[in-house]
Design a protein around this motif. Sequence first.
Motif, PDB file in Angstrom:
ATOM      1  N   GLY A 131      63.643  27.497 -60.342  1.00 11.99           N
ATOM      2  CA  GLY A 131      64.644  27.550 -59.282  1.00 11.99           C
ATOM      3  C   GLY A 131      64.603  28.829 -58.467  1.00 11.99           C
ATOM      4  O   GLY A 131      65.308  28.955 -57.491  1.00 11.99           O
ATOM      5  N   TRP A 136      59.990  30.707 -51.641  1.00 14.21           N
ATOM      6  CA  TRP A 136      60.444  29.848 -50.547  1.00 14.21           C
ATOM      7  C   TRP A 136      61.959  29.882 -50.385  1.00 14.21           C
ATOM      8  O   TRP A 136      62.490  29.985 -49.285  1.00 14.21           O
ATOM      9  CB  TRP A 136      59.995  28.416 -50.804  1.00 14.21           C
ATOM     10  CG  TRP A 136      60.240  27.529 -49.637  1.00 14.21           C
ATOM     11  CD1 TRP A 136      59.531  27.484 -48.478  1.00 14.21           C
ATOM     12  CD2 TRP A 136      61.283  26.574 -49.515  1.00 14.21           C
ATOM     13  NE1 TRP A 136      60.056  26.549 -47.643  1.00 14.21           N
ATOM     14  CE2 TRP A 136      61.140  25.975 -48.248  1.00 14.21           C
ATOM     15  CE3 TRP A 136      62.321  26.160 -50.332  1.00 14.21           C
ATOM     16  CZ2 TRP A 136      62.004  24.992 -47.803  1.00 14.21           C
ATOM     17  CZ3 TRP A 136      63.170  25.178 -49.882  1.00 14.21           C
ATOM     18  CH2 TRP A 136      63.009  24.613 -48.628  1.00 14.21           C
ATOM     19  N   VAL A 137      62.655  29.798 -51.535  1.00 17.80           N
ATOM     20  CA  VAL A 137      64.116  29.833 -51.482  1.00 17.80           C
ATOM     21  C   VAL A 137      64.572  31.152 -50.876  1.00 17.80           C
ATOM     22  O   VAL A 137      65.419  31.201 -49.985  1.00 17.80           O
ATOM     23  CB  VAL A 137      64.701  29.651 -52.892  1.00 17.80           C
ATOM     24  CG1 VAL A 137      66.211  29.797 -52.845  1.00 17.80           C
ATOM     25  CG2 VAL A 137      64.326  28.301 -53.448  1.00 17.80           C
ATOM     26  N   THR A 176      64.108  31.052 -47.177  1.00 16.46           N
ATOM     27  CA  THR A 176      65.076  30.203 -46.497  1.00 16.46           C
ATOM     28  C   THR A 176      66.409  30.920 -46.379  1.00 16.46           C
ATOM     29  O   THR A 176      67.076  30.874 -45.342  1.00 16.46           O
ATOM     30  CB  THR A 176      65.270  28.891 -47.275  1.00 16.46           C
ATOM     31  OG1 THR A 176      64.000  28.372 -47.600  1.00 16.46           O
ATOM     32  CG2 THR A 176      66.040  27.884 -46.446  1.00 16.46           C
ATOM     33  N   SER A 226      54.236  19.046 -47.372  1.00 20.29           N
ATOM     34  CA  SER A 226      55.230  19.234 -48.407  1.00 20.29           C
ATOM     35  C   SER A 226      54.684  18.737 -49.744  1.00 20.29           C
ATOM     36  O   SER A 226      53.692  18.010 -49.800  1.00 20.29           O
ATOM     37  CB  SER A 226      56.512  18.499 -48.047  1.00 20.29           C
ATOM     38  OG  SER A 226      56.295  17.117 -48.139  1.00 20.29           O
ATOM     39  N   GLY A 228      63.302  17.865 -57.470  1.00 24.88           N
ATOM     40  CA  GLY A 228      64.441  18.249 -56.643  1.00 24.88           C
ATOM     41  C   GLY A 228      64.049  18.924 -55.345  1.00 24.88           C
ATOM     42  O   GLY A 228      63.231  18.404 -54.594  1.00 24.88           O
ATOM     43  N   TYR A 229      64.621  20.091 -55.116  1.00 26.00           N
ATOM     44  CA  TYR A 229      64.411  20.762 -53.827  1.00 26.00           C
ATOM     45  C   TYR A 229      62.943  21.089 -53.577  1.00 26.00           C
ATOM     46  O   TYR A 229      62.535  21.321 -52.448  1.00 26.00           O
ATOM     47  CB  TYR A 229      65.242  22.043 -53.770  1.00 26.00           C
ATOM     48  CG  TYR A 229      64.752  23.116 -54.698  1.00 26.00           C
ATOM     49  CD1 TYR A 229      63.893  24.106 -54.232  1.00 26.00           C
ATOM     50  CD2 TYR A 229      65.101  23.132 -56.046  1.00 26.00           C
ATOM     51  CE1 TYR A 229      63.404  25.074 -55.072  1.00 26.00           C
ATOM     52  CE2 TYR A 229      64.622  24.094 -56.891  1.00 26.00           C
ATOM     53  CZ  TYR A 229      63.770  25.063 -56.408  1.00 26.00           C
ATOM     54  OH  TYR A 229      63.267  26.009 -57.251  1.00 26.00           O
ATOM     55  N   ARG A 230      62.138  21.119 -54.633  1.00 27.46           N
ATOM     56  CA  ARG A 230      60.730  21.477 -54.441  1.00 27.46           C
ATOM     57  C   ARG A 230      59.964  20.391 -53.681  1.00 27.46           C
ATOM     58  O   ARG A 230      58.928  20.665 -53.091  1.00 27.46           O
ATOM     59  CB  ARG A 230      60.064  21.702 -55.801  1.00 27.46           C
ATOM     60  CG  ARG A 230      60.439  23.036 -56.392  1.00 27.46           C
ATOM     61  CD  ARG A 230      59.242  23.675 -57.105  1.00 27.46           C
ATOM     62  NE  ARG A 230      59.503  25.067 -57.387  1.00 27.46           N
ATOM     63  CZ  ARG A 230      60.159  25.471 -58.485  1.00 27.46           C
ATOM     64  NH1 ARG A 230      60.600  24.599 -59.355  1.00 27.46           N
ATOM     65  NH2 ARG A 230      60.372  26.749 -58.679  1.00 27.46           N
ATOM     66  N   TRP A 231      60.468  19.173 -53.679  1.00 27.20           N
ATOM     67  CA  TRP A 231      59.744  18.082 -53.008  1.00 27.20           C
ATOM     68  C   TRP A 231      59.463  18.393 -51.553  1.00 27.20           C
ATOM     69  O   TRP A 231      58.430  18.011 -51.028  1.00 27.20           O
ATOM     70  CB  TRP A 231      60.560  16.782 -53.104  1.00 27.20           C
ATOM     71  CG  TRP A 231      60.558  16.185 -54.458  1.00 27.20           C
ATOM     72  CD1 TRP A 231      59.763  16.568 -55.507  1.00 27.20           C
ATOM     73  CD2 TRP A 231      61.386  15.127 -54.937  1.00 27.20           C
ATOM     74  NE1 TRP A 231      60.044  15.808 -56.609  1.00 27.20           N
ATOM     75  CE2 TRP A 231      61.033  14.902 -56.288  1.00 27.20           C
ATOM     76  CE3 TRP A 231      62.369  14.344 -54.363  1.00 27.20           C
ATOM     77  CZ2 TRP A 231      61.639  13.922 -57.057  1.00 27.20           C
ATOM     78  CZ3 TRP A 231      62.973  13.362 -55.120  1.00 27.20           C
ATOM     79  CH2 TRP A 231      62.619  13.149 -56.460  1.00 27.20           C
ATOM     80  N   ASP A 232      60.423  19.007 -50.915  1.00 28.16           N
ATOM     81  CA  ASP A 232      60.274  19.213 -49.472  1.00 28.16           C
ATOM     82  C   ASP A 232      59.736  20.587 -49.114  1.00 28.16           C
ATOM     83  O   ASP A 232      59.628  20.926 -47.945  1.00 28.16           O
ATOM     84  CB  ASP A 232      61.612  18.956 -48.772  1.00 28.16           C
ATOM     85  CG  ASP A 232      62.041  17.513 -48.967  1.00 28.16           C
ATOM     86  OD1 ASP A 232      61.170  16.635 -48.850  1.00 28.16           O
ATOM     87  OD2 ASP A 232      63.228  17.269 -49.272  1.00 28.16           O
ATOM     88  N   GLN A 233      59.412  21.375 -50.116  1.00 29.25           N
ATOM     89  CA  GLN A 233      58.787  22.658 -49.830  1.00 29.25           C
ATOM     90  C   GLN A 233      57.333  22.443 -49.440  1.00 29.25           C
ATOM     91  O   GLN A 233      56.690  21.539 -49.950  1.00 29.25           O
ATOM     92  CB  GLN A 233      58.775  23.528 -51.078  1.00 29.25           C
ATOM     93  CG  GLN A 233      60.071  24.130 -51.435  1.00 29.25           C
ATOM     94  CD  GLN A 233      59.935  24.977 -52.686  1.00 29.25           C
ATOM     95  OE1 GLN A 233      58.837  25.281 -53.113  1.00 29.25           O
ATOM     96  NE2 GLN A 233      61.051  25.330 -53.255  1.00 29.25           N
TER      97      GLN A 233
END
Lengths: 491, 267
Positions: A23, A27-28, A31, B100, B151-156
């Motif tokens: 997590g 990238w996070v 962003t 992605s 989860g959120y990694r799919w669209d990275q």
Amino acid sequence: MSETPGIPAPPEEPSEEQASRIGVDSWVAETERHGRGRGPLWQLARLWEYSPDPVKLLAFVALASTVPFWTNEGDLFVFGLFTLLYAALGLGLNVVVGFAGLLDLGYVAFFGIGAYTYAELSSSQYGIHWPAEATIPIAMAAAALVGVVLGFSARRLLGDYLAIVTLFLGQAFVFFTGVANPTVAGKGLTGGANGIPQLDPLTFFGYQLTSTKQLYFFLLIVVTLLATALYFANQSRTGRAWRALREDPLAAEVMSIPVNRLKILAFVFGAAVAGLCGTIYAAIETAAVSTNFSVSVLIIIYAVVILGGFGSIAGVFVGAIVINCTLEFLEPQNDHPEVKRWLFYGTIVLLIALLKPWFRPVLVLAGTIAFGFVVHAIVAATTAASWTSGVPVSGASWLARWAVIPTGSHGNFNNYLYIGLVVAVVCTASLKGWWRMIALVPTLYLTALVWENMLTQNGGITAFILFGAMLIGLMTVRPQGLLGTARVEIV
Amino acid sequence: MADAPPQPLLELKGLSMAFGGLVVIDNLDLVVNEREIVSVIGPNGAGKTTLFNLITGIYRPDDGEILLEGNSLVGLPPHAITQRGVARTFQTLRLFLNMSVIDNVMAAQYGKTKVDIVRSMLRTPGWWKEERQIRARAEEKLSFFGQRLMGYRWDQPAYSLSYANRRRLEIARAMATEPEILLLDEPAAGMNPVETHEITELIGKLREEGGYTILVIEHDMHVVEGISDRVVALDHGVKIAEGSFEQVATDPKVVEAYLGTKATATK
Ligand SMILES: Nc1ncnc2c1ncn2[C@@H]1O[C@H](COP(=O)(O)OP(=O)(O)O)[C@@H](O)[C@H]1O
Ligand SMILES: [Mg+2]
């Protein structure tokens, strides 16, 4: 190797704190950093980013539909109609170059094939007057067919050589239509240098499109449908395959994607779109002339796609608007000469304003202005009056006290200016830090002198120099184009 | 079930390949049976990656046969070989970096899907149906790696992933082509001990739950020991040993090959 391959102990279970955290990654973090922007420009960018794509297209169509109601016929023709035409051409090229990554330099030939097909089938050339609902599919098929033949014969050349083969196609097409002009049925097939005149207006099922307004709305529908279809194509397995092969053709091939077939598909697709544009263009101009399909048109279409950003459908629209409108304003016979001056100085100030930190552009601009007045004063005090008595083209009397503009001929003054500018640019580029800022001052002043003394009097060249400078400026600031996504090559 | 005779899935017979004068694969015979995990080991430059390039059709062998379920693969273009059931990962990662994570996996389903571009542009019901299937299959493949790629990694974009996650994504992308046999080229390279341990378990899980047959190149002897039914050692393109891990690891020819080339094969 110290350990002989005996039987090593099996690896241990990972402990809790050893397990990498899930997590958190770059990238996070990035962003989140993006999220901290400020200012109206940033807000606008956010709004754009978060609007769903259909909303963007609808907004464009809604705005574009109002254009005929607040412009006159002439402006609608040069600004409206041609912007849409460049957008349609850009959409087709975007499939070839943007989606599939092929360097197609013969694109303009397919445009021409569409135009000439329309000219043969809907004019008095051979007395054939077929309606547009027949000629447009035929023209698209003709362009696509040439694309298929070329694509398959050049299959081994789909790499770097494609550019050369297609460039040759483009040149061959101009030669064939403009010079070769073979005699068919007792008549020059393509009309030679004069082309084929007096084409029929676009006629669909008996309904004629003659006024600029009608053509404009027809083109708007075509462009909207085209953008939608290409958007859908991009979001399918074919679109993903195109993107994949652009990223890494070998990996794509190994991931079950037939790379060559998909490249040819993109190439043919682009050809068909160009053919469609050709028919409409021929009908708008009511003529097909070979010089309209030369390399310079190709460059403009490429500029549209590059400016908007390869692979971005919305970018093609922005690119078409910016490029067509700029070129029209810069036309030598355009009756807004002051616009050119504002574009010129505006571009320079904008580029300087991008320097960081903020006080540098302020100092450089203030320095340039002061430098100009000082130079002007010195020249005025030490030389004959004729050295400073020139008047800037199209008014702007305030400039006369700042820029040294001689009247009459002063030997090689203009040539020395040019040489001086080149030397100044080279010096500035090779200096660093504050020295570069200091060198920028005379460089900018020399640029202004060259502009005022030479370029304002030479419309045709000026337009392209200015156009090139603006593109270079943009590409420096945003290499991915206005709406393109920055690509990461190596991480 | 345990006594059923092994069914050969991939067979290499007398395979040879030379670059210029340099013989890289020399008269190689190899059989991989269905649902077997076979490891290929050997010092750097032994020809292991070249072997994968030959099987996947990137290079054409100078001599020999490559059979998948009895059918020859020699001369087919790589996409056709993949469509027949051979998928691989790359030692030097070759992801579609600017796409992605989920697009990477969806793109690899090209060969297994059908809806053409015209139907895509018209968004026919067929397109909707297939698109949903592609997406679901991609999510399923990614879920194979626990929470790592979810989860959120799919669209990275793929370039934003950590090195270990990129290796995992390569495996997921290969799985998306729905292969019979997976060729993994050094799946644990560059991973830390924890991640290496995970990969070891994952490869086992790929066979147990995914039902794949696996041919894997690996340098890390812990991994090789943990996963292999059978180990094949290559040196200068020649098979110098074959058998269980213990047999191969203690084979004098293998020890010499590693010592002789001063390779840093194990830790
Ligand atoms: N395309 C190529 N052209 C020439 N030589 C190559 C090529 N690919 C591999 N080789 C050579 O083949 C040998 C084996 O390489 P490779 O299969 O990558 O070894 P590894 O076992 O380390 O994966 C090396 O000597 C390498 O230099
Ligand atoms: Mg290797």
